[in-house]
Enzyme design. Structure first.
Site, short mmCIF file in Angstrom:
data_model
loop_
_atom_site.label_atom_id
_atom_site.label_comp_id
_atom_site.label_asym_id
_atom_site.label_seq_id
_atom_site.Cartn_x
_atom_site.Cartn_y
_atom_site.Cartn_z
CG HIS A 27 12.56 18.16 55.77
ND1 HIS A 27 12.88 18.54 57.07
CD2 HIS A 27 13.67 17.59 55.28
CE1 HIS A 27 14.13 18.23 57.31
NE2 HIS A 27 14.63 17.65 56.26
CB CYS A 28 12.26 13.54 57.44
SG CYS A 28 13.65 14.47 56.87
CB ILE A 29 9.02 12.11 60.77
CG1 ILE A 29 10.48 12.20 61.20
CG2 ILE A 29 8.33 10.95 61.47
CD1 ILE A 29 11.36 11.07 60.73
CB VAL B 86 7.16 13.91 53.97
CG1 VAL B 86 7.33 13.75 52.46
CG2 VAL B 86 6.59 15.28 54.31
CG ASP B 87 10.82 10.61 54.28
OD1 ASP B 87 10.46 11.55 53.53
OD2 ASP B 87 11.92 10.58 54.83
#
Ligand code: SAJ
Length: 427
Positions: A262-264, A266-267
């Site tokens: 949910h981070c790499i 997406v951000d």
């Protein structure tokens, strides 16, 4: 000196909000955990957590002075309100601020002077001031005068045995000095790691998207190397490990069948889209995203080529896909490349069987043995411990000839000495 802060409300009780709420309770705060998901609230009230995390489960079992509710009215009783809701992206990779907007609108009616609202959800620079602040001010309260707004980007690393919500350093930006002090007072009362005060909300927002974009471009670098070295007959993992002996100015990352979570993945889009709307195109970040997004297809190509080398075709072969979670030994499957790999295989008429011990929901069989039975080939997409221990003898017992190691997690040497066809990603 204002009254000491004593009650905190956490909005969103997932991977980020629940550890924060439980840690705050352990550090003496009165805590109210709020979530719109009534089932999740019921689970928490029954002493259970909606994901796997031994530390968080133990904290919940010992938790006192914490209550869980769906009712946003509890915000009125809090000194500090922390928003920890998801910030996914839409299909077209534009940031989806829906949950942040909904949470801000949920708390606004119950705000009163003196409270500080802290956004932990990852957002692109500018969102706190242009999206959250107006929603909090809807009933006439003014940020920086009656209430305060801060941003402290979450840094939870699911499944990490060393770093957790208590010992990870944080950065903090706010609308003004009073808000910064109030928010810093909260974090410094619960963390054992330092809190770095940033010059503004925007700087704090930018830190998170930059640190995760940094990881994405470094993974893209080694993924491109993996594709190149596959043609050159060079083992990219050995080369990266060799480069990592340099004690400075090198940080090892490793190639794989894709970048999930949910981070790499997406951000970076938060920064790409924000910059684009302000007239700048991030060529490099966009290219890194493209390289990483192509890895599931590359892994399937490796499998197709290995089958061909063994007079088999993807069409009609039974492929055991081992792993759905986006990273090892956890059950989180958000943005997992495994889903795209499965789609690619089915589109090429392969018969696909899926097994992940941490994700029964998307496993088509209940055990590893069932997945290996009658399989023609195996594609490992997650480096779960259970898969890392697989040996050539085990595969030979199931008469499996082709192994594509999408996470380079097997002992390659063992396979080279066996009669099996082993392909890694870049090795
Ligand atoms: N991956 C690679 N090669 C690598 C590292 C990761 O392909 O060298 C893949 C993983 O397989 C996974 C995806 O990238 O599919 C993301 O992996 P991750 O290890 O970055 O795991 P995350 O998504 O949990 O990232 C978190 C992030 N933490 C926060 O955003 C608060 C990230 O900043 C951390 O660097 C990372 O954990 C970490 O270091 O473990």
């Amino acid at each position: 000196m204002s009254d000491p802060l004593k009650t905190i409300c956490v909005i969103g009780l997932g991977y980020v909000g629940l550890p924060l709420a439980l840690l705050s309770a352990r550090k003496g705060w009165n805590v109210i955990g709020i979530d719109i998901n009534a089932e999740r609230i019921g689970l928490l009230q029954a002493g259970k957590i909606p994901f796997q995390d031994e530390l968080v489960l133990s904290w919940l079992s010992q938790a006192a002075n914490i209550t869980f509710t769906c009712d946003f009215q509890a915000v009125a009783t809090a000194d500090v309100i922390v928003i920890c809701v998801p910030t996914p992206v839409h299909e077209d990779n534009r940031p989806d601020l829906g949950p942040v907007i909904q949470a801000s609108q949920g708390i606004a009616p119950y705000l009163h002077p003196g409270q500080v609202v802290i956004l932990e959800s990852t957002v692109n620079p500018g969102i706190s001031e242009t999206v959250v602040q107006p929603l909090l001010e809807e009933r006439g309260l003014r940020v920086g005068h009656d209430i305060y707004l801060a941003h402290c980007p979450e840094r939870i690393n699911p499944g990490d045995p060393r770093f957790n919500v208590e010992n990870i350093a944080r950065v903090l930006g706010a609308s003004d000095e009073v808000g910064l002090d109030k928010a810093a007072e909260f974090y410094e009362s619960i963390l054992t790691a330092p809190v770095r005060r940033m010059g503004s909300l925007k700087e704090a927002e930018a830190v998170k998207v930059v640190e995760n974009s940094f990881r994405d471009i470094n993974i893209a670098f080694v993924n491109e190397l993996a594709k190149s070295f596959s043609k050159l007959g060079i083992d990219v993992v050995n080369v990266i490990d060799g480069a990592a002996t340099k004690p400075f100015a090198f940080m090892p990352h490793y190639p794989g069948c894709g970048v999930g979570g949910h981070c790499i993945p997406v951000d970076p889009y938060y920064l790409i889209e924000y910059a684009k709307s302000n007239g700048f195109h991030h060529d490099f970040l966009s290219l890194a995203r493209r390289i990483n997004s192509d890895m599931p297809a590359f892994a399937v190509e490796q499998l197709k080529s290995a089958l061909n080398d063994n007079q088999m075709s993807l069409n009609g072969s039974r492929i055991a896909v081992l792993g759905v979670a986006y990273k090892a030994d956890i059950g989180d499957y958000r943005e997992s490349p495994a889903f795209e790999i499965i789609d690619h295989l089915k589109a090429q008429q392969a018969e696909v069987v899926v097994f992940d011990p941490y994700v029964p929901k998307f496993s088509s069989v209940p055990t590893l043995e069932d997945a290996l039975t009658r399989a023609d080939a195996v594609l490992i997409t997650t480096a779960h411990k259970q898969f890392k221990n697989l040996t050539p003898e085990i595969f030979q017992r199931y008469n499996i000839k082709v192994i594509v190691d999408g996470r380079n997690c097997l002992d390659k040497q063992q396979y080279l000495e066996s009669r099996l066809c082993y392909r890694g990603i870049g090795r």
